[in-house]
Design a protein around this motif. Sequence first.
Motif, PDB file in Angstrom:
ATOM      1  N   PHE A 245      36.536 -14.266   8.716  1.00 58.35           N
ATOM      2  CA  PHE A 245      35.872 -12.972   8.888  1.00 58.35           C
ATOM      3  C   PHE A 245      34.390 -13.073   8.563  1.00 58.35           C
ATOM      4  CE2 PHE A 245      35.896 -10.821   4.601  1.00 58.35           C
ATOM      5  CZ  PHE A 245      34.807  -9.972   4.766  1.00 58.35           C
ATOM      6  N   CYS A 246      34.031 -13.830   7.538  1.00 55.14           N
ATOM      7  CA  CYS A 246      32.605 -13.999   7.219  1.00 55.14           C
ATOM      8  C   CYS A 246      31.889 -14.786   8.319  1.00 55.14           C
ATOM      9  CB  CYS A 246      32.439 -14.708   5.875  1.00 55.14           C
ATOM     10  SG  CYS A 246      32.802 -13.658   4.470  1.00 55.14           S
ATOM     11  N   GLY A 247      32.551 -15.799   8.849  1.00 58.62           N
ATOM     12  CA  GLY A 247      31.957 -16.604   9.919  1.00 58.62           C
ATOM     13  C   GLY A 247      31.661 -15.778  11.166  1.00 58.62           C
ATOM     14  N   GLU A 248      32.620 -14.946  11.547  1.00 58.82           N
ATOM     15  CA  GLU A 248      32.410 -14.089  12.721  1.00 58.82           C
ATOM     16  C   GLU A 248      31.278 -13.093  12.472  1.00 58.82           C
ATOM     17  OE1 GLU A 248      33.964 -14.211  15.866  1.00 58.82           O
ATOM     18  OE2 GLU A 248      34.682 -16.098  15.048  1.00 58.82           O
ATOM     19  N   LEU A 249      31.239 -12.529  11.271  1.00 55.03           N
ATOM     20  CA  LEU A 249      30.191 -11.566  10.938  1.00 55.03           C
ATOM     21  C   LEU A 249      28.822 -12.233  10.929  1.00 55.03           C
ATOM     22  CD1 LEU A 249      29.419  -8.694  10.120  1.00 55.03           C
ATOM     23  CD2 LEU A 249      29.853  -9.345   7.735  1.00 55.03           C
ATOM     24  N   VAL A 250      28.724 -13.402  10.328  1.00 54.04           N
ATOM     25  CA  VAL A 250      27.447 -14.128  10.298  1.00 54.04           C
ATOM     26  C   VAL A 250      27.017 -14.490  11.718  1.00 54.04           C
ATOM     27  CG1 VAL A 250      26.353 -16.302   9.579  1.00 54.04           C
ATOM     28  CG2 VAL A 250      27.669 -14.954   7.933  1.00 54.04           C
ATOM     29  N   ALA A 251      27.954 -14.936  12.543  1.00 51.94           N
ATOM     30  CA  ALA A 251      27.627 -15.275  13.926  1.00 51.94           C
ATOM     31  C   ALA A 251      27.098 -14.051  14.672  1.00 51.94           C
ATOM     32  CB  ALA A 251      28.847 -15.845  14.652  1.00 51.94           C
ATOM     33  N   THR A 252      27.737 -12.915  14.479  1.00 49.24           N
ATOM     34  CA  THR A 252      27.311 -11.676  15.138  1.00 49.24           C
ATOM     35  C   THR A 252      25.882 -11.315  14.730  1.00 49.24           C
ATOM     36  OG1 THR A 252      29.599 -10.898  15.126  1.00 49.24           O
ATOM     37  CG2 THR A 252      27.907  -9.255  15.522  1.00 49.24           C
ATOM     38  N   ILE A 253      25.615 -11.372  13.447  1.00 49.74           N
ATOM     39  CA  ILE A 253      24.278 -11.025  12.948  1.00 49.74           C
ATOM     40  C   ILE A 253      23.249 -12.061  13.396  1.00 49.74           C
ATOM     41  CG2 ILE A 253      22.896 -10.772  10.834  1.00 49.74           C
ATOM     42  CD1 ILE A 253      25.519  -9.629   9.535  1.00 49.74           C
ATOM     43  N   LEU A 254      23.602 -13.333  13.307  1.00 50.14           N
ATOM     44  CA  LEU A 254      22.686 -14.398  13.702  1.00 50.14           C
ATOM     45  C   LEU A 254      22.352 -14.317  15.194  1.00 50.14           C
ATOM     46  CD1 LEU A 254      21.126 -16.952  12.876  1.00 50.14           C
ATOM     47  CD2 LEU A 254      23.195 -18.261  13.372  1.00 50.14           C
ATOM     48  N   PHE A 255      23.355 -14.100  16.026  1.00 47.55           N
ATOM     49  CA  PHE A 255      23.100 -13.986  17.465  1.00 47.55           C
ATOM     50  C   PHE A 255      22.182 -12.804  17.763  1.00 47.55           C
ATOM     51  CE2 PHE A 255      27.382 -16.132  18.719  1.00 47.55           C
ATOM     52  CZ  PHE A 255      26.871 -17.366  18.342  1.00 47.55           C
ATOM     53  N   ALA A 256      22.410 -11.682  17.101  1.00 49.01           N
ATOM     54  CA  ALA A 256      21.545 -10.514  17.307  1.00 49.01           C
ATOM     55  C   ALA A 256      20.120 -10.825  16.865  1.00 49.01           C
ATOM     56  CB  ALA A 256      22.089  -9.304  16.550  1.00 49.01           C
TER      57      ALA A 256
ATOM     58  N   GLU B 117      28.741  -9.472  21.596  1.00 48.58           N
ATOM     59  CA  GLU B 117      28.634  -8.934  20.243  1.00 48.58           C
ATOM     60  C   GLU B 117      29.817  -8.025  19.903  1.00 48.58           C
ATOM     61  OE1 GLU B 117      25.491  -9.223  17.747  1.00 48.58           O
ATOM     62  OE2 GLU B 117      26.295 -10.996  18.733  1.00 48.58           O
ATOM     63  N   LEU B 118      30.246  -7.204  20.854  1.00 52.16           N
ATOM     64  CA  LEU B 118      31.399  -6.324  20.611  1.00 52.16           C
ATOM     65  C   LEU B 118      32.669  -7.125  20.346  1.00 52.16           C
ATOM     66  CD1 LEU B 118      30.788  -3.485  23.232  1.00 52.16           C
ATOM     67  CD2 LEU B 118      30.602  -3.322  20.735  1.00 52.16           C
ATOM     68  N   ILE B 119      32.863  -8.186  21.107  1.00 54.94           N
ATOM     69  CA  ILE B 119      34.061  -9.011  20.919  1.00 54.94           C
ATOM     70  C   ILE B 119      33.990  -9.743  19.579  1.00 54.94           C
ATOM     71  CG2 ILE B 119      35.355 -10.996  21.814  1.00 54.94           C
ATOM     72  CD1 ILE B 119      34.597  -9.951  24.658  1.00 54.94           C
ATOM     73  N   LEU B 120      32.810 -10.220  19.206  1.00 49.14           N
ATOM     74  CA  LEU B 120      32.663 -10.865  17.900  1.00 49.14           C
ATOM     75  C   LEU B 120      32.921  -9.874  16.765  1.00 49.14           C
ATOM     76  CD1 LEU B 120      29.545 -13.156  18.498  1.00 49.14           C
ATOM     77  CD2 LEU B 120      31.926 -13.886  18.197  1.00 49.14           C
ATOM     78  N   LEU B 121      32.480  -8.643  16.939  1.00 51.04           N
ATOM     79  CA  LEU B 121      32.759  -7.617  15.922  1.00 51.04           C
ATOM     80  C   LEU B 121      34.248  -7.311  15.835  1.00 51.04           C
ATOM     81  CD1 LEU B 121      29.748  -5.182  16.368  1.00 51.04           C
ATOM     82  CD2 LEU B 121      30.264  -6.618  14.376  1.00 51.04           C
ATOM     83  N   GLN B 122      34.934  -7.339  16.972  1.00 53.86           N
ATOM     84  CA  GLN B 122      36.388  -7.144  16.963  1.00 53.86           C
ATOM     85  C   GLN B 122      37.051  -8.270  16.181  1.00 53.86           C
ATOM     86  OE1 GLN B 122      37.669  -6.769  21.090  1.00 53.86           O
ATOM     87  NE2 GLN B 122      35.952  -5.380  21.476  1.00 53.86           N
ATOM     88  N   GLY B 123      36.575  -9.495  16.383  1.00 54.29           N
ATOM     89  CA  GLY B 123      37.108 -10.628  15.635  1.00 54.29           C
ATOM     90  C   GLY B 123      36.840 -10.488  14.145  1.00 54.29           C
ATOM     91  N   THR B 124      35.644 -10.032  13.813  1.00 56.28           N
ATOM     92  CA  THR B 124      35.296  -9.803  12.411  1.00 56.28           C
ATOM     93  C   THR B 124      36.250  -8.795  11.796  1.00 56.28           C
ATOM     94  OG1 THR B 124      32.954 -10.250  12.850  1.00 56.28           O
ATOM     95  CG2 THR B 124      33.470  -9.029  10.842  1.00 56.28           C
TER      96      THR B 124
END
Length: 174
Positions: free
Chosen positions: A13-24, A54-61
């Motif tokens: 969950f942290c990895g997905e969240l960091v990826a989402t923020i980093l990509f943005a 980003e939406l799909i990554l947030l769903q994963g998070t």
Amino acid sequence: MYKKVKKKLFNLFCGELVATILFAFLWFFYLPQSDWFSLYVKTIPSLLAFILLELILLQGTLYWYLKWKQVKNNDFSNLPGAYLQLFNLFKKLNALFIFIGIIILGYLIINGAEEIYWYIFIFGFAVLEHINYYHIRLSYQTSVEIKEFLQRKKLVRSKLAKELTSIKTDKTAL
């Protein structure tokens, strides 16, 4: 085993969240600084593909966060039905957005748009993330997971896909 599972879910969950923020961050602050990337980042099709990713990554998070919370409470069952219904809705919305994305891809091909390769990269990444969460597990992070995959010699359904199947069978049982 409990601590190992809890740690893995926390890392997911942290990895997905960091990826989402980093990509943005990269999308809005770093890539526009480049002369040749700014053209691609600012186009509507590329922005739509990025938003889908980003939406799909947030769903994963969210999914991994909910699973981590469950395990913290010593609950190793499927997510509650309300959450599964929400993820079922996400799955349907993703499918709609992917369909729209395919139409956009056709438009870009017909018009010979310059940003087509960038769009294919971002859109393809979003589609693969959707498949990874809602259909077939595509990511294997540890050497043990890779070894198990190679021994099986076949793709397996994702954890979320298995859980979503359980709500479908519950409905048919009623």
